[in-house]
Design an enzyme around this catalytic site. Structure first.
Site, PDB file in Angstrom:
ATOM      1  N   ARG A  35      -6.937 -24.311 -22.560  1.00  0.00           N
ATOM      2  CA  ARG A  35      -8.397 -24.399 -22.709  1.00  0.00           C
ATOM      3  C   ARG A  35      -9.021 -23.201 -23.438  1.00  0.00           C
ATOM      4  NH1 ARG A  35     -11.619 -25.660 -18.131  1.00  0.00           N
ATOM      5  NH2 ARG A  35      -9.859 -26.409 -16.907  1.00  0.00           N
ATOM      6  N   GLY A  40      -8.593 -21.471 -15.250  1.00  0.00           N
ATOM      7  CA  GLY A  40      -8.501 -22.885 -14.875  1.00  0.00           C
ATOM      8  C   GLY A  40      -9.832 -23.519 -14.553  1.00  0.00           C
ATOM      9  N   LYS A  51     -20.687 -21.685  -7.543  1.00  0.00           N
ATOM     10  CA  LYS A  51     -21.227 -20.711  -6.582  1.00  0.00           C
ATOM     11  C   LYS A  51     -22.345 -19.890  -7.217  1.00  0.00           C
ATOM     12  CE  LYS A  51     -18.970 -22.755  -4.448  1.00  0.00           C
ATOM     13  NZ  LYS A  51     -17.962 -23.809  -4.671  1.00  0.00           N
ATOM     14  N   GLY A 181     -20.712 -40.292  -4.375  1.00  0.00           N
ATOM     15  CA  GLY A 181     -19.657 -39.589  -3.631  1.00  0.00           C
ATOM     16  C   GLY A 181     -20.232 -38.492  -2.755  1.00  0.00           C
ATOM     17  N   ILE A 272     -16.279 -38.574  -7.153  1.00  0.00           N
ATOM     18  CA  ILE A 272     -15.580 -39.409  -6.153  1.00  0.00           C
ATOM     19  C   ILE A 272     -14.150 -38.928  -5.922  1.00  0.00           C
ATOM     20  CG2 ILE A 272     -17.015 -41.453  -6.566  1.00  0.00           C
ATOM     21  CD1 ILE A 272     -14.507 -42.524  -8.194  1.00  0.00           C
ATOM     22  N   ALA A 321      -8.553 -23.859  -4.338  1.00  0.00           N
ATOM     23  CA  ALA A 321      -8.051 -22.716  -5.096  1.00  0.00           C
ATOM     24  C   ALA A 321      -7.129 -21.841  -4.253  1.00  0.00           C
ATOM     25  CB  ALA A 321      -9.225 -21.896  -5.616  1.00  0.00           C
ATOM     26  N   HIS A 445     -22.674  -6.674  17.499  1.00  0.00           N
ATOM     27  CA  HIS A 445     -23.942  -7.312  17.834  1.00  0.00           C
ATOM     28  C   HIS A 445     -25.062  -6.606  17.086  1.00  0.00           C
ATOM     29  CE1 HIS A 445     -27.042  -9.291  20.215  1.00  0.00           C
ATOM     30  NE2 HIS A 445     -27.626  -8.102  20.313  1.00  0.00           N
TER      31      HIS A 445
HETATM   32  P1  FAD Z   1      -6.621 -25.683 -12.303  1.00  0.00           P
HETATM   33  O1  FAD Z   1      -7.565 -24.653 -11.866  1.00  0.00           O
HETATM   34  O2  FAD Z   1      -7.153 -27.037 -12.614  1.00  0.00           O
HETATM   35  O3  FAD Z   1      -5.891 -25.075 -13.582  1.00  0.00           O
HETATM   36  C1  FAD Z   1      -5.013 -25.805 -14.352  1.00  0.00           C
HETATM   37  C2  FAD Z   1      -5.089 -25.292 -15.766  1.00  0.00           C
HETATM   38  O4  FAD Z   1      -4.013 -25.853 -16.490  1.00  0.00           O
HETATM   39  C3  FAD Z   1      -6.338 -25.695 -16.531  1.00  0.00           C
HETATM   40  O5  FAD Z   1      -6.994 -24.558 -17.028  1.00  0.00           O
HETATM   41  C4  FAD Z   1      -5.836 -26.580 -17.662  1.00  0.00           C
HETATM   42  O6  FAD Z   1      -6.549 -26.380 -18.882  1.00  0.00           O
HETATM   43  C5  FAD Z   1      -4.413 -26.098 -17.812  1.00  0.00           C
HETATM   44  N1  FAD Z   1      -3.484 -27.082 -18.352  1.00  0.00           N
HETATM   45  C6  FAD Z   1      -3.299 -28.359 -17.965  1.00  0.00           C
HETATM   46  N2  FAD Z   1      -2.309 -28.936 -18.653  1.00  0.00           N
HETATM   47  C7  FAD Z   1      -1.855 -27.983 -19.509  1.00  0.00           C
HETATM   48  C8  FAD Z   1      -0.828 -27.956 -20.488  1.00  0.00           C
HETATM   49  N3  FAD Z   1      -0.060 -29.020 -20.721  1.00  0.00           N
HETATM   50  N4  FAD Z   1      -0.656 -26.828 -21.193  1.00  0.00           N
HETATM   51  C9  FAD Z   1      -1.433 -25.732 -20.990  1.00  0.00           C
HETATM   52  N5  FAD Z   1      -2.396 -25.696 -20.067  1.00  0.00           N
HETATM   53  C10 FAD Z   1      -2.595 -26.806 -19.336  1.00  0.00           C
HETATM   54  N6  FAD Z   1     -11.795 -24.829  -4.652  1.00  0.00           N
HETATM   55  C11 FAD Z   1     -12.010 -23.890  -3.712  1.00  0.00           C
HETATM   56  O7  FAD Z   1     -11.058 -23.476  -3.039  1.00  0.00           O
HETATM   57  N7  FAD Z   1     -13.257 -23.371  -3.492  1.00  0.00           N
HETATM   58  C12 FAD Z   1     -14.334 -23.793  -4.198  1.00  0.00           C
HETATM   59  O8  FAD Z   1     -15.444 -23.310  -3.993  1.00  0.00           O
HETATM   60  C13 FAD Z   1     -14.146 -24.796  -5.185  1.00  0.00           C
HETATM   61  N8  FAD Z   1     -15.181 -25.250  -5.901  1.00  0.00           N
HETATM   62  C14 FAD Z   1     -14.971 -26.206  -6.859  1.00  0.00           C
HETATM   63  C15 FAD Z   1     -16.067 -26.690  -7.555  1.00  0.00           C
HETATM   64  C16 FAD Z   1     -15.903 -27.666  -8.523  1.00  0.00           C
HETATM   65  C17 FAD Z   1     -17.093 -28.174  -9.275  1.00  0.00           C
HETATM   66  C18 FAD Z   1     -14.590 -28.159  -8.794  1.00  0.00           C
HETATM   67  C19 FAD Z   1     -14.391 -29.190  -9.864  1.00  0.00           C
HETATM   68  C20 FAD Z   1     -13.498 -27.690  -8.097  1.00  0.00           C
HETATM   69  C21 FAD Z   1     -13.679 -26.711  -7.108  1.00  0.00           C
HETATM   70  N9  FAD Z   1     -12.616 -26.232  -6.359  1.00  0.00           N
HETATM   71  C22 FAD Z   1     -12.834 -25.294  -5.390  1.00  0.00           C
HETATM   72  C23 FAD Z   1     -11.243 -26.707  -6.571  1.00  0.00           C
HETATM   73  C24 FAD Z   1     -10.463 -25.686  -7.412  1.00  0.00           C
HETATM   74  O9  FAD Z   1     -11.112 -25.528  -8.652  1.00  0.00           O
HETATM   75  C25 FAD Z   1      -9.042 -26.162  -7.615  1.00  0.00           C
HETATM   76  O10 FAD Z   1      -8.439 -26.455  -6.374  1.00  0.00           O
HETATM   77  C26 FAD Z   1      -8.216 -25.104  -8.324  1.00  0.00           C
HETATM   78  O11 FAD Z   1      -8.797 -24.780  -9.561  1.00  0.00           O
HETATM   79  C27 FAD Z   1      -6.784 -25.578  -8.514  1.00  0.00           C
HETATM   80  O12 FAD Z   1      -6.056 -24.618  -9.192  1.00  0.00           O
HETATM   81  P2  FAD Z   1      -4.820 -25.028 -10.115  1.00  0.00           P
HETATM   82  O13 FAD Z   1      -4.309 -23.742 -10.674  1.00  0.00           O
HETATM   83  O14 FAD Z   1      -3.905 -25.904  -9.375  1.00  0.00           O
HETATM   84  O15 FAD Z   1      -5.437 -25.924 -11.277  1.00  0.00           O
HETATM   85  P1  NAI Z   2     -14.083 -35.473  -2.346  1.00  0.00           P
HETATM   86  O1  NAI Z   2     -12.781 -36.093  -2.094  1.00  0.00           O
HETATM   87  O2  NAI Z   2     -14.479 -34.249  -1.628  1.00  0.00           O
HETATM   88  O3  NAI Z   2     -15.235 -36.540  -2.072  1.00  0.00           O
HETATM   89  C1  NAI Z   2     -15.292 -37.749  -2.752  1.00  0.00           C
HETATM   90  C2  NAI Z   2     -16.219 -38.675  -2.003  1.00  0.00           C
HETATM   91  O4  NAI Z   2     -16.441 -39.806  -2.813  1.00  0.00           O
HETATM   92  C3  NAI Z   2     -15.658 -39.150  -0.678  1.00  0.00           C
HETATM   93  O5  NAI Z   2     -16.656 -39.081   0.298  1.00  0.00           O
HETATM   94  C4  NAI Z   2     -15.247 -40.582  -0.976  1.00  0.00           C
HETATM   95  O6  NAI Z   2     -15.288 -41.433   0.155  1.00  0.00           O
HETATM   96  C5  NAI Z   2     -16.292 -40.964  -1.998  1.00  0.00           C
HETATM   97  N1  NAI Z   2     -15.937 -42.072  -2.880  1.00  0.00           N
HETATM   98  C6  NAI Z   2     -14.716 -42.387  -3.374  1.00  0.00           C
HETATM   99  N2  NAI Z   2     -14.809 -43.472  -4.169  1.00  0.00           N
HETATM  100  C7  NAI Z   2     -16.117 -43.823  -4.202  1.00  0.00           C
HETATM  101  C8  NAI Z   2     -16.846 -44.849  -4.866  1.00  0.00           C
HETATM  102  N3  NAI Z   2     -16.246 -45.710  -5.666  1.00  0.00           N
HETATM  103  N4  NAI Z   2     -18.184 -44.919  -4.660  1.00  0.00           N
HETATM  104  C9  NAI Z   2     -18.809 -44.030  -3.834  1.00  0.00           C
HETATM  105  N5  NAI Z   2     -18.165 -43.051  -3.178  1.00  0.00           N
HETATM  106  C10 NAI Z   2     -16.839 -42.933  -3.373  1.00  0.00           C
HETATM  107  O7  NAI Z   2     -14.130 -35.256  -3.937  1.00  0.00           O
HETATM  108  P2  NAI Z   2     -15.106 -34.412  -4.863  1.00  0.00           P
HETATM  109  O8  NAI Z   2     -16.393 -34.118  -4.181  1.00  0.00           O
HETATM  110  O9  NAI Z   2     -15.113 -35.111  -6.167  1.00  0.00           O
HETATM  111  O10 NAI Z   2     -14.325 -33.060  -5.029  1.00  0.00           O
HETATM  112  C11 NAI Z   2     -12.985 -33.066  -5.484  1.00  0.00           C
HETATM  113  C12 NAI Z   2     -12.221 -31.969  -4.875  1.00  0.00           C
HETATM  114  O11 NAI Z   2     -12.578 -30.719  -5.458  1.00  0.00           O
HETATM  115  C13 NAI Z   2     -12.484 -31.765  -3.394  1.00  0.00           C
HETATM  116  O12 NAI Z   2     -11.746 -32.666  -2.620  1.00  0.00           O
HETATM  117  C14 NAI Z   2     -12.043 -30.379  -3.184  1.00  0.00           C
HETATM  118  O13 NAI Z   2     -10.667 -30.384  -3.024  1.00  0.00           O
HETATM  119  C15 NAI Z   2     -12.408 -29.703  -4.508  1.00  0.00           C
HETATM  120  N6  NAI Z   2     -13.652 -28.958  -4.349  1.00  0.00           N
HETATM  121  C16 NAI Z   2     -13.707 -27.971  -3.405  1.00  0.00           C
HETATM  122  C17 NAI Z   2     -14.860 -27.264  -3.209  1.00  0.00           C
HETATM  123  C18 NAI Z   2     -14.895 -26.253  -2.134  1.00  0.00           C
HETATM  124  O14 NAI Z   2     -13.848 -25.868  -1.648  1.00  0.00           O
HETATM  125  N7  NAI Z   2     -16.064 -25.762  -1.749  1.00  0.00           N
HETATM  126  C19 NAI Z   2     -16.064 -27.500  -4.004  1.00  0.00           C
HETATM  127  C20 NAI Z   2     -15.905 -28.585  -4.933  1.00  0.00           C
HETATM  128  C21 NAI Z   2     -14.727 -29.246  -5.106  1.00  0.00           C
END
Ligand code: FAD
Ligand code: NAI
Length: 466
Positions: A35, A40, A51, A181, A272, A321, A445
């Site tokens: 990317r 990631g 955040k 969702g 979702i 993460a 406290h």
């Molecule tokens: P990723 O972070 O997805 O990294 C994978 C990387 O691999 C990407 O940068 C991608 O470009 C790269 N890649 C893929 N294929 C290839 C390839 N073939 N060659 C080279 N590079 C490649 N988790 C939390 O614990 N706390 C949170 O607050 C939180 N908030 C989130 C908020 C949102 C909006 C989202 C979408 C997710 C959130 N998550 C949160 C989830 C968290 O982002 C993921 O669990 C975490 O990033 C997973 O880490 P990873 O290293 O497995 O994959």
């Molecule tokens: P999610 O799995 O948390 O929630 C998806 C929701 O969508 C569920 O309630 C499910 O029942 C619902 N759903 C599924 N299909 C549907 C449909 N067709 N119509 C309506 N509702 C439907 O997934 P989300 O929110 O997309 O996040 C993905 C993942 O990213 C999380 O599971 C989490 O692992 C990670 N994440 C973590 C964060 C954190 O740790 N604070 C913040 C954001 C993401």
């Protein structure tokens, strides 16, 4: 041709933490990321930008929603969304640069481009300009993460119908937003735009929010969100969406059958769930067949292909993460011939809304299903002096302990800063601690952490402040 001990494909929390640990362990390591930036999903379009907006929008709401005024602070806030987005981008940029620095510091080669496995021990990286580099390695670690799950019948254009990435960069504060969702992303990003002025309606397929979360906590949280103005349409199935330049029309119907309904909003966020990302990875060249949970490890991050390992969102388990990070460290330690380990019973989950939701270990539903006899201790923030003085009394803490041994089996909370405080329970659980251990530990406290202590005391029925 470059020769490595480890080539990690993917530069997210799994990939970059793994690379750091591998470097520390003296393994010759390369990290491949397509990317253009390290970090990631988490740093670029996930944990960190979300955040940043959660914090900024919380401040805005405190100033505009009467909270400051109640404290005797009178201000007339005005939303500057451009600046709010700019400070988010600046923080993200600093974090991704920091990770790049850590690669250099730990002597890890950062190779920009998309990586593809090309048979055992070989990774081909295609750079943006089309040129290819071949890396030879003893070990390949797949850390390619996840991507949003698509919703059939609804096309994400990232203009009016957005996924989480689009919802982190809307060009304006919407007047209305539909979130599909009621999961973590929907409720976090729904909260951001709600605080910045949107009417938010959450459409959920199931008859509850946050499936998998302790039901009592999820129900209490839904009530709190409803009080904040969220609207919920549970047990509803989205059947389609049409976007114009200015609005989206979303059609839905009750899951149990019944009359269809059309909702209109400025924007629709589809959240979702996420699915493992393995596109173009060349898994077939080493005989790996992913299933819907992704690339499955059959033994401590080892895939079916010798020398190919997998960690993070692209494999089974919670998509978090810190789970990816812990697997990364354990995986590198195993590659280096040491004993790497992750305790999957103690992976906390936090939802960074206001109030926060935090959980670790077994839920009451899990324990009932497994026939485990347990005791419950509960404490409301209404009875916590610090929460009361800060006007943050929504929520409670619940500690679950084994009925015979008193060992803590889980803790679930909704309330102010519970995401930080749940770590105390994680540590106690990691040491095999009993609820009495937490109950007899002196806590400062007045702090909100006393609510966790009081809940632990509650397991034996000697809560002091309720
Ligand atoms: P990723 O972070 O997805 O990294 C994978 C990387 O691999 C990407 O940068 C991608 O470009 C790269 N890649 C893929 N294929 C290839 C390839 N073939 N060659 C080279 N590079 C490649 N988790 C939390 O614990 N706390 C949170 O607050 C939180 N908030 C989130 C908020 C949102 C909006 C989202 C979408 C997710 C959130 N998550 C949160 C989830 C968290 O982002 C993921 O669990 C975490 O990033 C997973 O880490 P990873 O290293 O497995 O994959
Ligand atoms: P999610 O799995 O948390 O929630 C998806 C929701 O969508 C569920 O309630 C499910 O029942 C619902 N759903 C599924 N299909 C549907 C449909 N067709 N119509 C309506 N509702 C439907 O997934 P989300 O929110 O997309 O996040 C993905 C993942 O990213 C999380 O599971 C989490 O692992 C990670 N994440 C973590 C964060 C954190 O740790 N604070 C913040 C954001 C993401």
């Amino acid at each position: 041709m470059a020769q490595y001990d480890v080539v990690i494909i993917g530069g997210g929390p799994g990939g970059y933490n793994g690379a750091i640990r591998a470097g520390q362990l003296g393994l010759k390591t390369a990290i491949v990321e397509g990317r253009g930036k390290l970090g990631g999903t988490c740093l670029n379009v996930g944990c960190m930008p979300s955040k940043a907006l959660l914090h900024a929008s919380e401040m805005f709401e405190a100033a505009s929603g009467g909270e400051f005024a109640k404290l005797g602070i009178e201000v007339k806030p005005k939303l500057n969304l451009v600046q709010m987005m700019a400070q988010k981008a600046e923080s993200v940029e600093a974090l991704t640069k920091g990770v790049e620095f850590l690669m250099k510091k730990n002597k890890v080669d950062y190779i920009k481009g998309w990586g593809r496995i090309d048979g055992p021990g070989k990774v081909v990286v295609k750079a943006e300009d089309g040129s290819e580099t071949v890396l030879e390695t003893k070990n390949i670690v797949i850390a390619t993460g996840s991507e949003p799950t698509p919703l059939p019948g609804v096309t994400i254009d990232n203009k009016r119908i957005v996924d989480s990435t689009g919802a982190l960069s809307l060009p304006e504060a919407p007047k209305s937003l539909i979130v599909v969702g009621a999961g973590v992303i929907g409720l976090e990003l729904g909260s951001v735009w709600k605080r910045l002025g949107a009417e938010v309606t959450v459409v959920e397929f199931l008859d509850r929010i946050l499936p998998g979360t302790d039901t009592e906590v999820a129900n209490a949280f839904q009530k709190i969100l409803t009080k904040q103005g969220f609207k919920f349409k549970l047990a509803s199935k989205v059947t389609g969406a049409t976007a114009t330049d200015k609005q989206v029309q979303l059609t839905l119907e009750p899951v149990a059958g019944g009359d269809a309904e059309t909702l209109q909003a400025d924007y629709v966020l589809v959240a979702i769930g996420r699915r493992p990302f393995t596109q173009g990875l060349g898994l077939e060249t080493v005989g790996i067949v992913p299933d819907k949970r992704g690339v499955i490890a059959n033994d401590h991050y080892k895939t079916t292909a010798p020398g190919v390992w997998v960690i993070g969102d692209v494999t089974s388990g919670p998509m978090l993460a810190h789970k990816a990070e812990d697997e990364a460290v354990a995986c590198m330690e195993l590659i280096a011939g040491k004993a790497g380990h992750v305790n999957y019973d103690i992976i906390p989950g936090v939802i960074y809304t206001k109030p926060e939701v935090a959980t670790v270990g077994k839920t009451e539903e899990d324990l009932k299903a497994a026939g485990v006899a347990y005791k419950v201790g509960k404490f409301p923030f209404l009875a916590n002096s610090r929460a009361k003085i800060n006007h943050e009394t929504d929520g409670f803490v619940k500690v679950l302990a084994d009925a015979k041994t008193d060992r803590i089996l889980g803790a679930h909370a909704v309330g102010p800063n519970v995401g930080d405080m749940i770590a105390e329970i994680c540590v106690a659980m990691e040491f095999g601690g009993a609820s009495e251990d937490v109950a007899r530990t002196c806590h400062p406290h007045p702090t909100r952490s006393e609510a966790f202590r009081q809940a632990a005391m509650g397991v034996e029925g000697w809560t002091m402040q309720a």
